[in-house]
Design an enzyme around this catalytic site. Structure first.
Site, PDB file in Angstrom:
ATOM      1  N   GLY A 198       1.888   2.166  10.312  1.00 39.64           N
ATOM      2  CA  GLY A 198       3.373   3.354  10.410  1.00 39.64           C
ATOM      3  C   GLY A 198       4.185   4.039  11.278  1.00 39.64           C
ATOM      4  CG  HIS A 207      -6.003   1.732   4.845  1.00 44.26           C
ATOM      5  ND1 HIS A 207      -5.718   2.957   6.213  1.00 44.26           N
ATOM      6  CD2 HIS A 207      -5.011   1.205   4.864  1.00 44.26           C
ATOM      7  CE1 HIS A 207      -4.776   2.875   5.912  1.00 44.26           C
ATOM      8  NE2 HIS A 207      -4.083   1.342   5.529  1.00 44.26           N
ATOM      9  CG  ASN A 252      -1.725   1.416   1.283  1.00 48.00           C
ATOM     10  OD1 ASN A 252      -1.521   1.651   0.069  1.00 48.00           O
ATOM     11  ND2 ASN A 252      -2.390   1.811   2.962  1.00 48.00           N
ATOM     12  CG  PHE A 253       3.443   2.467  -3.465  1.00 47.77           C
ATOM     13  CD1 PHE A 253       3.390   1.419  -3.068  1.00 47.77           C
ATOM     14  CD2 PHE A 253       3.158   2.729  -5.155  1.00 47.77           C
ATOM     15  CE1 PHE A 253       4.252   0.521  -3.488  1.00 47.77           C
ATOM     16  CE2 PHE A 253       3.716   1.844  -5.681  1.00 47.77           C
ATOM     17  CZ  PHE A 253       4.872   0.601  -5.356  1.00 47.77           C
ATOM     18  CE  LYS A 254      -0.021   3.316   4.842  1.00 49.91           C
ATOM     19  NZ  LYS A 254       0.006   3.662   6.212  1.00 49.91           N
ATOM     20  CD  GLU A 261      -3.711  -3.283   7.693  1.00 47.56           C
ATOM     21  OE1 GLU A 261      -3.020  -2.671   6.963  1.00 47.56           O
ATOM     22  OE2 GLU A 261      -3.809  -1.843   6.783  1.00 47.56           O
TER      23      GLU A 261
HETATM   24  C1  PEP Z   1      -1.075  -0.258   6.029  1.00 45.26           C
HETATM   25  O1  PEP Z   1      -1.489   1.190   6.243  1.00 45.26           O
HETATM   26  O2  PEP Z   1      -1.535  -0.743   5.696  1.00 45.26           O
HETATM   27  C2  PEP Z   1      -0.082  -0.573   6.170  1.00 45.26           C
HETATM   28  C3  PEP Z   1       0.214  -1.906   7.061  1.00 45.26           C
HETATM   29  O3  PEP Z   1       1.633   0.469   6.791  1.00 45.26           O
HETATM   30  P1  PEP Z   1       2.364   0.210   7.936  1.00 45.26           P
HETATM   31  O4  PEP Z   1       2.652  -0.852   7.404  1.00 45.26           O
HETATM   32  O5  PEP Z   1       3.485   1.605   7.227  1.00 45.26           O
HETATM   33  O6  PEP Z   1       2.517  -0.419   9.818  1.00 45.26           O
END
Ligand code: PEP
Length: 230
Positions: free
Chosen positions: A162, A87, A6-8, A156
């Site tokens: 993050g 998300h 997931n590049f966001k 998640e």
């Molecule tokens: C996400 O936002 O889906 C995610 C898993 O981010 P990170 O790996 O940076 O925690």
């Protein structure tokens, strides 16, 4: 195993293309895996390889007056039929309600999309204990057909996204075991997955893959993460 990047709001159209090209130099590494990348909407592109490109968001409409959104027509142009829904950044920062999330799910299910459907609790819920977490997650599954044959559910925890602080192996195991009682869908874990913890996480029962943010942004590191999982 499923590896989803997931590049966001990172990467451009040009750098996404370079990213895909870099992954394709090491095809043998993921020939037995399912690989997804979710670039920003401006970088969506057709991809005729084994890597699936999906959208991080879309609106539940063919086309119409929804300023700032993309609908089915815009995704179809690039043969995009994979989507992240629910998300936590969209729920928390952009105010997407469970009702809206469920409407999106229903619409894109009707259009046969593969959907990575995200759920996860905030820290204050986790601090109240696992019963509260499970209760919270069940509210995020309201209106969602967990038996849809193209759903993948990503657990998640918000406090792990993050932050560099992944959920513990025990926490992931327990939530994934509970989710497995509800559905046979592939179950992903997301939240600070990185090169240090991937081996342990990927071996957990009922973890069928990972959704990765920060540690996916560099194509070479993402390849390394995949190779560590074998
Ligand atoms: C996400 O936002 O889906 C995610 C898993 O981010 P990170 O790996 O940076 O925690």
């Amino acid at each position: 195993m499923i590896f989803a990047a997931n590049f966001k709001t990172n990467h451009t159209r040009a750098s996404t293309k370079e990213y895909v090209d870099t992954l394709l130099t090491k095809k043998s590494l993921f020939q037995n895996e399912r690989l997804y990348i979710f670039p920003p909407l401006s970088a969506l592109q057709k991809c005729e390889s084994d890597i699936k490109i999906g959208a991080q968001n879309a609106y539940m409409i063919q086309s119409g007056a929804f300023t700032g959104e993309v609908g089915l027509e815009q995704l179809d142009e690039f043969d995009i039929n994979t989507l992240i829904i629910g998300h936590s950044e969209r729920r928390e920062l952009l105010g997407e309600s469970q009702t809206m999330v469920a409407q999106k799910f229903q619409f894109f299910k009707e259009h046969n999309f593969e959907i990575i459907y995200c759920i996860g609790e905030p820290l204050e819920v986790r601090e109240n204990g696992e019963d509260h977490v499970l209760e919270y997650l069940s509210t995020q599954l309201e209106g969602i057909d967990t038996n849809y044959d193209k759903i993948m559910i990503a657990y998640e925890p918000i406090w792990a996204i993050g932050t560099g602080k992944s959920a513990t192996i025990a926490e992931i195991t327990s939530i994934h075991n509970a989710l497995r009682k509800l559905t046979q869908a592939p179950l992903l874990y997301g939240g600070s997955v990185n090169l240090e913890n991937i081996r342990e996480i990927i071996q957990i029962d009922n973890v069928n893959g990972v959704l990765v943010g920060s540690a996916s942004l560099d194509a070479k590191k993402f390849l390394e993460l995949i190779s560590l999982s074998r």
